[in-house]
Enzyme design. Structure first.
Site, PDB file in Angstrom:
ATOM      1  N   SER A  35     -37.381  23.898 -86.513  1.00 35.77           N
ATOM      2  CA  SER A  35     -36.116  24.305 -85.902  1.00 35.77           C
ATOM      3  C   SER A  35     -35.046  23.242 -86.181  1.00 35.77           C
ATOM      4  O   SER A  35     -34.816  22.895 -87.337  1.00 35.77           O
ATOM      5  CB  SER A  35     -36.324  24.559 -84.410  1.00 35.77           C
ATOM      6  N   ASP A  44     -37.673  35.620 -87.521  1.00 38.41           N
ATOM      7  CA  ASP A  44     -37.283  34.516 -86.636  1.00 38.41           C
ATOM      8  C   ASP A  44     -35.948  34.825 -85.953  1.00 38.41           C
ATOM      9  O   ASP A  44     -34.946  35.048 -86.628  1.00 38.41           O
ATOM     10  CB  ASP A  44     -37.165  33.229 -87.456  1.00 38.41           C
ATOM     11  N   HIS A  63     -40.446  32.349 -83.680  1.00 38.50           N
ATOM     12  CA  HIS A  63     -39.723  31.171 -84.137  1.00 38.50           C
ATOM     13  C   HIS A  63     -40.699  30.218 -84.812  1.00 38.50           C
ATOM     14  O   HIS A  63     -41.510  29.582 -84.165  1.00 38.50           O
ATOM     15  CB  HIS A  63     -39.051  30.505 -82.938  1.00 38.50           C
TER      16      HIS A  63
END
Length: 515
Positions: free
Chosen positions: A228, A454, A484
């Protein structure tokens, strides 16, 4: 208000700690003649996480028996004055379990946010990395401004309860004025309570901390696993120190070319896609979907619930009520992982019956609130780092102008994420750039993984990261999945490719697809 899709999807709860909080119970580092690269880390058993990290119990050993150790590393407060004041950076590690002759070095993790505590997150997911831990010391850290590393402090727990209960989708002039005033109140509290650290929490500062960390850990190259926001941090590191990049993996990739507005719009589309996939999954099963008989009915009922909650909240977790904002936040949290979809289904069922407890718990998880009402510094650090990085400052008139575009991208999440762009209004520290520079000519190959489903870091960002890193650096791998990130989905194809690269140096063929 913090843009929820920018926050690490993890349960981090606590009250903000004082700026000068040290890593109590963990070993500090000694220096020689003020040379921070020569400091020796004093690794000791880890204490329980601090309040700013989320609280809880000391980390348990990994299934293979590897124990967690903690230490602190000294780093310059201001990297433009490397001989000046220092701050403590909290570190955690589990030493490699394989033969010493096979050890590669340290593998440093950043799990995102920005604002997530690596010291608490790595042990929570450590069992996923035991294969990598045979040849690497598994290492993570609380980036500056986060957890035990001079945490940014803004508001009290009671004030944060109020902050997260406010109407985050203002509909008229009075509500817009109130929303902007509350944002300014939060930002002013950050400046008042964190004035010393606030100018020094940019991603470039954290990247320089990682290069110091590399040296202190005794590695010639930085071997890195970023997830991320950790992909942005990894890209910035590669730009600043291309010759120091070892084997690096970027998973759930932030698009480095986007402005905050473009990023928010992309996330609006990503969360809508995830919601569509959730509705399709629920209604396609052999058993009856309890929240709607068709995909459209599922989404229509959710939209009606949110509209009803704006007029009349329902009981959440006493004494708080489930508002439209909290419900939207909870739904967004549940879309981070397919594993959470069953909780979303159950939470919606209960909410339709007037019980908002599950959706409130999901919202609390997103916001870093523990069951005892204490908050971690996740939100404070998230806003501080983003606003220090991002040059753009938006106002209410601009958001209003952009609302139709956001609503077209998602009737459910559009308003919520558009108004989130006001987070940096009147922030005390000017933003650094329009977007991060991740160009890294001369770097070793960087494996870049995009997940087609995602919601928070849309798939297209992976290709943009590959292009921005430069020719011969970024190597793209596609995972056709949900949620994610890719590696922690436990997809065997993804994990095999990553493990082969990190353990044996085998770079997968560019364009590899896993499903």
């Amino acid at each position: 208000m913090a843009n929820p899709s920018r926050l690490l999807a993890a349960v981090l709860a606590t009250t903000a700690a004082l700026l000068s909080t040290a890593l109590a119970g963990c070993g500090g580092g000694s220096t020689k003649d003020g040379d921070l690269t020569a400091q020796k880390l004093d690794w000791q058993d880890c204490p329980a996480p601090s309040e700013a990290e989320g609280g809880g119990s000391a980390p348990s050993p990994l299934p293979n028996g590897a124990k967690w150790q903690c230490a602190t590393m000294k780093a310059p407060l201001d990297w433009s004055r490397p001989k000046g004041d220092t701050i403590d950076i909290a570190l955690i590690r589990a030493q490699a379990t394989g033969p010493a002759s096979r050890r590669i070095g340290s593998l440093v993790f950043n799990f995102g946010g920005p604002g997530g505590s690596g010291v608490t997150t790595l042990p929570a997911f450590g069992s996923d990395y035991t294969t990598l831990g045979t040849r690497y010391d598994l290492v993570s850290f609380d980036p500056r401004g986060v957890g035990r590393s001079s945490p940014v402090t803004c508001e009290s727990d009671a004030q944060l309860d109020d902050y997260f209960q406010q109407d985050a989708t203002p509909d008229d002039s009075a509500e817009r004025t109130q929303f902007l005033a509350r944002t300014r109140q939060f930002n002013a509290a950050c400046e008042k309570n964190s004035k010393k650290i606030l100018p020094h929490v940019r991603t470039t500062d954290a990247a320089r901390d990682m290069d110091l960390m590399r040296q202190v850990l005794g590695d010639d190259k930085l071997h890195y696993f970023g997830i991320s926001y950790g992909t942005e941090l990894g890209g910035v590191y590669a730009h600043l120190f291309p010759r120091h990049v070892g084997r690096a993996v970027l998973d759930a990739v932030v698009d480095p070319t986007q402005s905050p507005e473009q990023g928010a719009l992309g996330q609006t589309q990503g969360f809508q896609l995830a919601l569509d996939n959730f509705a399709k999954d629920c209604t396609s099963k052999a058993t009856e979907c309890p929240i709607g008989s068709t995909e459209q009915e599922v989404k229509d009922r959710i939209a009606k619930l949110l509209a009803d909650l704006e007029k009349k909240p329902i009981p959440g977790i006493f004494p708080r009520q489930l508002t439209q904002t909290a419900a939207t936040n909870g739904i967004a949290q549940s879309l981070y992982s397919k594993d959470f979809w069953e909780y979303l289904t159950e939470g919606l069922e209960q909410a339709y019956d007037g019980d908002g407890k599950i959706l409130m718990l999901l919202s609390d998880s997103m916001n870093g609130r523990s069951e005892n009402g204490e908050y971690s510094n996740l939100t404070a650090a998230n806003i501080a780092i983003n606003c220090s990085d991002e040059k753009q400052r938006y106002d209410t008139a601009y958001v209003q102008q952009k609302l139709p575009e956001f609503r077209a991208a998602s009737p459910l999440f559009g308003d919520y994420l558009a108004w989130g762009m006001l987070s940096c209004t009147d922030w005390a520290v000017p933003g650094a750039a329009n977007h991060p520079d991740v160009s890294a000519p001369g770097s070793a190959p960087v494996l870049v993984i995009g997940n087609t489903g995602d919601p928070a870091t849309p798939y297209e960002g992976a290709r943009k990261m590959v292009d921005a890193l430069g020719k011969g650096v970024g190597v793209e791998l596609t995972y056709k999945g949900q949620g994610h990130g890719a590696y922690d989905s436990k997809n065997k194809c993804v994990q095999s490719a990553v493990n082969a690269y990190l353990l044996d140096g085998k770079v997968p063929k560019a364009g590899t697809v896993c499903s």
